[in-house]
Design an enzyme around this catalytic site. Structure first.
Site, short mmCIF file in Angstrom:
data_model
loop_
_atom_site.label_atom_id
_atom_site.label_comp_id
_atom_site.label_asym_id
_atom_site.label_seq_id
_atom_site.Cartn_x
_atom_site.Cartn_y
_atom_site.Cartn_z
N HIS B 18 56.97 55.12 26.54
CA HIS B 18 57.80 54.16 27.27
C HIS B 18 56.99 53.42 28.33
O HIS B 18 57.12 52.21 28.50
CB HIS B 18 58.97 54.89 27.96
CG HIS B 18 59.90 55.59 27.04
ND1 HIS B 18 60.22 56.92 27.19
CD2 HIS B 18 60.59 55.17 25.95
CE1 HIS B 18 61.08 57.28 26.24
NE2 HIS B 18 61.31 56.24 25.47
N LYS B 42 77.87 60.09 24.54
CA LYS B 42 76.52 60.46 24.11
C LYS B 42 75.95 61.39 25.16
O LYS B 42 75.44 60.93 26.19
CB LYS B 42 75.64 59.22 23.96
CG LYS B 42 75.89 58.45 22.69
CD LYS B 42 74.65 57.64 22.29
CE LYS B 42 74.95 56.83 21.04
NZ LYS B 42 73.96 55.79 20.80
N ARG B 91 57.68 51.80 16.61
CA ARG B 91 56.62 52.72 16.23
C ARG B 91 56.54 52.91 14.73
O ARG B 91 55.49 53.01 14.15
CB ARG B 91 56.88 54.10 16.87
CG ARG B 91 56.72 54.13 18.36
CD ARG B 91 57.34 55.40 18.86
NE ARG B 91 58.70 55.53 18.30
CZ ARG B 91 59.46 56.61 18.41
NH1 ARG B 91 59.00 57.66 19.05
NH2 ARG B 91 60.67 56.64 17.89
N SER B 129 61.05 61.25 22.92
CA SER B 129 61.65 62.13 23.93
C SER B 129 62.14 63.42 23.29
O SER B 129 61.95 64.51 23.85
CB SER B 129 62.81 61.42 24.62
OG SER B 129 62.33 60.31 25.35
#
Lengths: 160, 160, 160, 160, 160, 160
Positions: B18, B42, B91, B129
């Site tokens: 990040h 969430k 990515r 993460s």
């Protein structure tokens, strides 16, 4: 120097696809350890002792194969077993990305570890433990997808 | 006219990947707002105030960067901030599809909004993460993957 | 400091997909240079001067846009133009891999260069210069795919 | 012999993307059955009767279309309906792999069943039931994504 | 029984990515043969003797490695060398599909042959012989991508 | 109304993969036309009359199947044959993207045309005309990949 390869996974439960990969790995390396994850937090359908039992029955007769439970980080386990080779099966693109991410991460943490990707027989491309469980839950016949000793365990999953 | 770019995400927690994207974004636009989602439903591993603290410490010293929490729809937030640019890191292929779906959806709801995709340093391709949290839970060392201020938070996740 | 973005390509010929990307880039950066490759060895359907003419007509009226030919390595050209931003359109997975490979290579040769990926309007997902030429060769109508000034050039390609 | 095609799914809720696929299927086959899964274990946002109601309203006027609930294995349901054709929409690569896995598995269990993949209008590439629900929860307008009769159901999802 | 692995390719020319894969393979198997294709019909940039020379210089010092030319079908060559293991590097999704197709085809023709996929260092993800040649043709510096002995060969490619 | 499906391709030469798709298509539609492209500019290995002969021999006995040559744009040919259905086989991701691009383009030019994607038997996933020709050129046995009548044609390709 004996070359020890570790094939990690949850094997929840073992399928013919897993057995196919183990067989291929035994032709390549001196010893293959099937390392079954027992991490808390990731709930499994079958308890660890049942998963180990199913694997041992399914792999009976295959030479130079050990089935073990392991907890914690794979790279720590490899160190404890003096193993430098990780075996992974690659079926599809989605496997590919996740597997590469894991392999790169492991390589970062333990540069001497090499991940070796094997391709299962194309008949097993569509096989996954979760798909097999889904079929069993819905009352389908799973004999073609899992070793004989696994079927009774799956039958218990059937929705009433 | 100042060009304001918003980099939305859950940052649960922030990784070096990040930080790399933020650094690249600041070279392209006049102001970069890191917008941390706080949506109910969430569940996040770290509460919103901890995620904001970790981000602010990690990005300290980077000029023209703001860290904020936001709730609700991204396109509404962009309107409120008079921003027309969304930053996303790409990515892998799996990112690609999800990100394109989101970007097309946002474009449908707010045609003036442009999503800009940046490529992180290849060293961070394997970073996420959730992978970092998994490693921390299993007792691995995460110092190479997250800013120094984040490590203590991750250590707390370790399985007993 | 003015932010100059370079959109490189062969534009053989320009399609509505390219025009869409240029339009999006002009909203993000101060100046956009369309850099048309003239490398020997890669034969083009249309000669460089025709490709430049078609582009200039198609982009007429768009502010802060320049159309230029360039030869040699993109990173050298960027240096000469004092530009640090490369624009690329991403339509599909296959684009994605090639584009990432190029962007990583360019970053390796010139770390200050950032490649920015934009997503064209979904109506142009299926558009490519080579597909449009194929249709023109087979006698199809291409008016929906390329700017009006390009159609006469494509008509010449029709198989007798 | 009438050719009956079954379009299975959770339709939780139906979107314009689903309607588009149904319309295309009716042009190809004599009868199209929308088969809505009611499997326990997979919780749905909307109960089965609401999902059926929304579908019936959305597809009203389309000829030779039936909407039904079904439980259990798809191949069993197909047998009961004397249907040999399964319809699936393909939007993206990630669909592709999952859908192929399912189709191969079904073919294994019932070789006479053929899965037919259709491509929705490119305007619906980014549409999914879960994305639409997420937008509704965050207070976004979903009128462009779902049939008119579905909107009131989605409005109820809005976070307080 | 010695485990002999064959790493086939055109190596036109060898890059650091190839050297990385060879190094990894030597840690896994007893002997690694680099098998350079000399098939007519597929024109190469460098003649076979130059490709062999470049490889031998690049791999000098690596133990248990042989460099050879081969003609004809890979499975025939493997039989002649009494080798049952094929090494392939996997960098990207596009590699993945082509490589799987080849591996399945080879397995069909010679079921005892196992293809083993290795992942190069992520620094070499973007490297390919053709990209390196393209850069050399356009006057770029290739020292970072190929072994020292290869650079002079590439310099000859530069466009006048 | 009879439903006529067209299966276009170069069939250079026909493989068991193609035959498998034709067989599946005949179970779905009333008539299947195999439309073999004869476009100039795209050189084929086998001349059009040989490709037609091989196809007709391979498909002999399949009911409601016609084999034809066609030139020009597929959508024009469909109009001439009063057909609205195009059949395509999907084996892999790379197919997927190209096929979707073509299908969207055709839909744009002729909205009434529907492209239907079928999945071949997984045994044929790795089969392609070009791979089969490559094997034949290198002296491999191709009897498992192509209909019996095709083998002699391939044998002629063998490198001296």
């Amino acid at each position: 120097m004996k070359r020890i390869a570790v094939y990690p996974g949850s094997f929840d439960p073992v399928t013919y696809g897993h057995v196919d990969i183990v067989r291929r790995a035994t032709a390549l390396f001196d010893h293959v350890i099937i390392a079954v994850t027992t991490n808390q937090g990731k709930p499994s359908t079958f308890p660890i002792d049942e998963r180990l039992t199913m694997l041992r029955q399914a792999l009976r007769g295959l030479p130079r194969v050990t089935v073990e439970a392991f907890e914690g980080l794979l790279v720590h386990y490899l160190q404890a077993r003096k193993a430098r080779i990780v075996i992974r099966g690659l079926r599809a693109i989605s496997d590919f990305e996740y597997e590469f991410q894991m392999a790169l991460m492991n390589r970062h943490m333990a540069p001497q570890v090499e991940t070796v990707f094997l391709m299962p027989d194309e008949r097993y491309t569509y096989l996954s433990s979760s798909l097999v469980k889904e079929i069993a839950r819905l009352g389908g016949v799973v004999a073609a997808f899992v070793p004989r000793s696994v079927s009774p365990y799956l039958t218990r999953l059937k929705n009433p």
